[in-house]
Motif scaffolding. Structure first.
Motif, short mmCIF file in Angstrom:
data_model
loop_
_atom_site.label_atom_id
_atom_site.label_comp_id
_atom_site.label_asym_id
_atom_site.label_seq_id
_atom_site.Cartn_x
_atom_site.Cartn_y
_atom_site.Cartn_z
N CYS A 287 -29.80 -11.09 -37.51
CA CYS A 287 -29.81 -9.64 -37.60
C CYS A 287 -31.13 -9.14 -37.01
O CYS A 287 -32.07 -9.91 -36.84
CB CYS A 287 -29.64 -9.16 -39.04
SG CYS A 287 -30.98 -9.60 -40.14
N SER A 288 -31.17 -7.88 -36.72
CA SER A 288 -32.38 -7.28 -36.19
C SER A 288 -33.20 -6.72 -37.34
O SER A 288 -32.66 -6.21 -38.32
CB SER A 288 -32.04 -6.13 -35.24
OG SER A 288 -31.31 -6.63 -34.15
N ALA A 289 -34.50 -6.79 -37.23
CA ALA A 289 -35.36 -6.19 -38.22
C ALA A 289 -35.25 -4.68 -38.12
O ALA A 289 -35.05 -4.13 -37.04
CB ALA A 289 -36.80 -6.64 -38.01
N VAL A 290 -35.36 -4.00 -39.27
CA VAL A 290 -35.23 -2.54 -39.30
C VAL A 290 -36.37 -1.97 -40.13
O VAL A 290 -36.65 -2.46 -41.22
CB VAL A 290 -33.87 -2.12 -39.93
CG1 VAL A 290 -33.79 -0.62 -40.08
CG2 VAL A 290 -32.71 -2.64 -39.11
N VAL A 291 -37.02 -0.96 -39.60
CA VAL A 291 -38.02 -0.21 -40.35
C VAL A 291 -37.64 1.26 -40.25
O VAL A 291 -37.53 1.81 -39.16
CB VAL A 291 -39.45 -0.43 -39.79
CG1 VAL A 291 -40.45 0.44 -40.54
CG2 VAL A 291 -39.84 -1.90 -39.86
N THR B 234 -25.75 -6.62 -43.45
CA THR B 234 -25.74 -8.03 -43.05
C THR B 234 -24.50 -8.63 -43.68
O THR B 234 -23.74 -7.94 -44.37
CB THR B 234 -26.99 -8.79 -43.55
OG1 THR B 234 -26.91 -8.93 -44.98
CG2 THR B 234 -28.27 -8.08 -43.16
#
Length: 131
Positions: free
Chosen positions: A15-19, A42
């Motif tokens: 998955c991509s990191a998210v902020v 996810t």
């Protein structure tokens, strides 16, 4: 100072990191009483920003555990057989099968919560309760 950690083998998750800065996310002016903004999903969980200006009907989740963190506002809600007042800074853990709903917004501003559901959200898991 010492630090120890236990490493646990987990399946690989791609998955991509998210902020996200949640206070800057707002519901549109014409949003319904329950505005649901998906944040991330996810295979194990789903996260939503909920902006609530009205009643959330009593319901439960058959398989989901829901975690709620109140970011803004206050409300009176049902949690199992109790009615309680929640406010900014409160954390709720709602196990599967636990009836819950928002009865009334008690602040001038909307109730804004971070809702994390695990496992991954499935809308057919929600069961409305008449009472």
């Amino acid at each position: 100072m010492s630090f120890s950690a236990v490493l646990v083998a987990l399946p690989a998750i791609v998955c991509s990191a998210v902020v996200l800065h949640l206070p800057k996310l707002t519901a549109p002016a014409d949003a319904p009483a329950i505005h649901n903004q998906p944040l991330a999903t996810t295979e194990h969980s789903s996260s939503f920003l909920l902006t609530i200006t009205g009643v959330v009907p009593n319901h439960y989740h058959q398989r989901h555990t829901e975690q709620i963190y109140v970011l803004q506002g206050s409300a009176r809600m049902r949690l199992a057989d109790d009615e309680l007042n929640i406010q900014s800074g409160d954390y709720l853990l709602i196990p599967p099968g636990t009836v819950h709903g928002v009865l009334e917004i008690t602040s001038e501003q909307p109730l804004k919560v971070l809702s994390i559901q695990s496992p991954r959200f499935d809308p057919t898991d929600r069961v409305l309760v008449d009472d």
